[in-house]
Design an enzyme around this catalytic site. Structure first.
Site, PDB file in Angstrom:
ATOM      1  N   HIS A 264       0.853  -1.094  -0.057  1.00 47.43           N
ATOM      2  CA  HIS A 264      -0.040   0.286  -0.142  1.00 47.43           C
ATOM      3  C   HIS A 264       0.842   1.249   0.226  1.00 47.43           C
ATOM      4  O   HIS A 264       0.632   2.234  -0.947  1.00 47.43           O
ATOM      5  CB  HIS A 264      -1.011  -0.066   1.205  1.00 47.43           C
ATOM      6  CG  HIS A 264      -1.840   1.090   1.493  1.00 47.43           C
ATOM      7  ND1 HIS A 264      -3.218   1.032   1.019  1.00 47.43           N
ATOM      8  CD2 HIS A 264      -1.462   2.569   1.841  1.00 47.43           C
ATOM      9  CE1 HIS A 264      -3.469   2.178   1.381  1.00 47.43           C
ATOM     10  NE2 HIS A 264      -2.802   2.961   1.596  1.00 47.43           N
ATOM     11  N   GLU A 265       1.849   1.263   0.942  1.00 44.09           N
ATOM     12  CA  GLU A 265       2.878   2.578   0.911  1.00 44.09           C
ATOM     13  C   GLU A 265       3.486   2.712  -0.038  1.00 44.09           C
ATOM     14  O   GLU A 265       3.768   3.729  -0.710  1.00 44.09           O
ATOM     15  CB  GLU A 265       3.652   2.512   2.186  1.00 44.09           C
ATOM     16  CG  GLU A 265       2.639   2.429   3.540  1.00 44.09           C
ATOM     17  CD  GLU A 265       1.591   3.464   3.756  1.00 44.09           C
ATOM     18  OE1 GLU A 265       1.661   4.675   2.894  1.00 44.09           O
ATOM     19  OE2 GLU A 265       0.532   3.225   4.231  1.00 44.09           O
ATOM     20  N   HIS A 268       1.554   4.567  -2.810  1.00 42.65           N
ATOM     21  CA  HIS A 268       1.745   6.092  -2.400  1.00 42.65           C
ATOM     22  C   HIS A 268       3.124   6.909  -2.869  1.00 42.65           C
ATOM     23  O   HIS A 268       3.239   7.769  -3.626  1.00 42.65           O
ATOM     24  CB  HIS A 268       1.661   6.351  -0.905  1.00 42.65           C
ATOM     25  CG  HIS A 268       0.231   6.372  -0.465  1.00 42.65           C
ATOM     26  ND1 HIS A 268      -0.713   7.228  -0.801  1.00 42.65           N
ATOM     27  CD2 HIS A 268      -0.375   5.490   0.769  1.00 42.65           C
ATOM     28  CE1 HIS A 268      -1.859   6.942  -0.161  1.00 42.65           C
ATOM     29  NE2 HIS A 268      -1.840   5.954   0.411  1.00 42.65           N
ATOM     30  N   GLU A 294      -4.655   7.782  -2.554  1.00 48.97           N
ATOM     31  CA  GLU A 294      -5.396   6.561  -2.235  1.00 48.97           C
ATOM     32  C   GLU A 294      -5.637   5.624  -3.413  1.00 48.97           C
ATOM     33  O   GLU A 294      -5.447   4.404  -3.212  1.00 48.97           O
ATOM     34  CB  GLU A 294      -6.528   6.908  -1.091  1.00 48.97           C
ATOM     35  CG  GLU A 294      -6.659   5.786  -0.225  1.00 48.97           C
ATOM     36  CD  GLU A 294      -5.936   5.240   0.608  1.00 48.97           C
ATOM     37  OE1 GLU A 294      -4.918   6.117   1.080  1.00 48.97           O
ATOM     38  OE2 GLU A 294      -6.120   4.360   1.252  1.00 48.97           O
TER      39      GLU A 294
END
Ligand code: MG
Length: 499
Positions: A264-265, A268, A294
């Site tokens: 997920h990170e 970003h 997001e």
């Protein structure tokens, strides 16, 4: 990519470089605060932070800078140049429309309300937090009025996090998914599915760190420009285009939390890394909004890592560090990654139930700002909502309306961006497949670089040049829509749970 050539905009950007440098320093300090800073340094750090923030404010609101922005806005500008003016006007407005007295009142209230919220959560006592939340709500209504009297206050707050977003948009998007998703969740629950044993398998932290790093390398993490550390809540921080920090966390079981947070990170972080170099040090050198940001993290987490292809093709890689996986096949891992289980805590929720937490938060904060409900009604509205949407009875406010920090920090209008990212992530997959065929095929062949190039071309390279809606129209000729996520979710979960 269109370059900045107009003389007046060039001057603006030149002046902005000092603000950029201050912002970059604050980012690095913020990252350090969550990772390596010695505990007793927090007061000193707070001091340094507030002085630097004041300096930024001073530069942003200086008369000559505001005049330069105004002058530049009258020129005949290309897309990139007018975006510089747009973004600077937005931040200058947020600094200059709020009276000094109001800012002081706000910062005092918020530092107190966070402490009160923390205690209220620990002691499960909503009454303790209630008067502070009432003040936070009133303060946000007043803030919205200072910023733009002509608009509904909640629309003004939404726009702070997602430029151009309105209640009408969110009502439509969330209205379309609320009942169908809730029905899907209820259908799954009614089958009483057996929970995966993988949740309880304990892992060795060093092995897990190695595994997360191997996965990052596979996806294209650039070690010369990115690094990963550990923090209690995973996050991603940009110091500069070529200095991206991410964090993850380690418990000792439920390995999907650690690996999916890492991925997920990574999403970003890749967004900010791949912004066009021409935008370096300019106000456009950042992701355009929280929702679009997001969507990038959710795309890698949900559409890539939670896919059957990812679990399948990487099974040996996972097994190389997690020896307990020799007892499980790749289908077990796929089902574990996609387990749907209604629960009380948002940050522990799965891909489907997560959105129910967000929709309920949205409805409550919207109605608070529109003065349709009062703060004291929140526990009841929350508990009834969770029962209706997820079919579970909330046992305490700590596990209910008190769980999230956002409102105590004054952030109202933030929550919807989480689900907007989830919805748009699925829409990106749809568009990718329209052009290139099955995403799973790409994952099967570990062509992550080609997936990343697509995201760069469609989203990343533009930084903040285009407002979220304009960007989506320009790159996909569409508006953000919930239908892609809904189709994807129905298809995927009907198959997994044999509905
Ligand atoms: Mg995120």
């Amino acid at each position: 990519m269109i370059e900045i050539e107009n003389k007046k905009v060039k001057q603006l950007v030149k002046y902005y470089e000092t603000i950029w440098a201050l912002g970059s320093s604050l980012s690095l300090m913020g990252w350090d605060n969550e990772t390596y800073m010695p505990e007793n340094a927090s007061n000193d750090r707070g001091n340094a932070n507030s002085k630097l923030s004041l300096l930024i404010q001073k530069h942003m609101t200086s008369k000559s800078f505001l005049r330069k922005i105004e002058d530049a806005s009258k020129e005949n500008l290309n897309d990139t140049e007018s975006a510089v003016v747009r973004v600077l006007k937005r931040s200058a407005k947020n600094y200059s429309c709020l009276p000094k007295r109001f800012i002081e009142e706000e910062s005092k209230l918020l530092s107190k309300s966070q402490v009160v919220w923390r205690n209220a959560k620990v002691s499960n006592n909503f009454k303790e937090f209630e008067p502070y939340l009432e003040k936070v709500v009133n303060l946000n209504i007043r803030k919205a009025e200072f910023l733009d009297k002509s608009k509904s206050p909640y629309d003004v707050l939404l726009d702070l996090y997602e430029e151009g977003l309105t209640q009408v948009d969110v009502n439509r998007m969330f209205g379309e998914i609320k009942n169908p998703l809730s029905n899907l969740i209820m259908q799954i629950s009614s089958k009483n599915p057996k929970l995966s044993d993988l949740t309880n398998e304990k892992y060795d932290k060093e092995s897990m760190i190695r595994l997360n790093n191997k996965v990052l390398d596979l996806l294209g993490f650039d070690r010369l420009r990115q690094r990963m550390d550990v923090s209690s809540h995973p996050f991603s921080q940009t110091v500069s285009k070529n200095d991206q920090r991410i964090t993850t966390r380690y418990k000792d079981n439920n390995f999907k939390e650690s690996i999916l947070a890492t991925i997920h990170e990574f999403g970003h972080s890749s967004y900010e890394r791949e912004i066009d170099s021409n935008l370096n040090y300019t106000p456009l050198d950042a992701g355009v909004s929280l929702g679009i940001h997001e969507s990038q993290s959710r795309f890698w987490e949900n559409q890539v890592a939670r896919s059957r292809a990812f679990c399948n093709v990487n099974h040996n890689l996972l097994k190389s560090e997690l020896s307990f996986l020799s007892k499980y096949n790749s289908e077990d891992v796929y089902r574990y990654f996609n387990e749907v289980k209604p629960g009380f805590i948002r940050v522990e929720a799965d891909e489907l139930t997560y959105n129910m937490h967000i929709i309920l938060r949205y409805e409550i904060e919207r109605d608070l700002i529109n003065q349709k409900i009062s703060v004291k009604e929140i526990p009841q509205v929350w508990n009834e909502g969770i029962d209706r949407l997820l079919g579970i009875k909330v046992p305490s406010d700590s596990l209910g309306c008190l769980q999230d920090i956002h409102w105590s920090m004054g952030s109202i209008g933030y929550f919807p961006t989480y689900s907007i990212g989830t919805l748009f992530g699925a829409q990106i997959k749809h568009n990718f497949e329209k052009e290139f065929g099955s995403l799973e095929e790409y994952i099967n062949n570990s062509k992550y670089g080609e997936i990343a190039s697509y995201l760069k071309e469609k989203i990343h390279k533009y930084g903040s040049i285009y407002k979220p809606n304009d960007l989506v129209r320009k790159s996909f000729n569409q508006d953000i829509s919930s239908s892609y996520f809904l189709d994807y979710a129905k298809k995927k979960y009907s198959q997994i749970y044999d509905l």
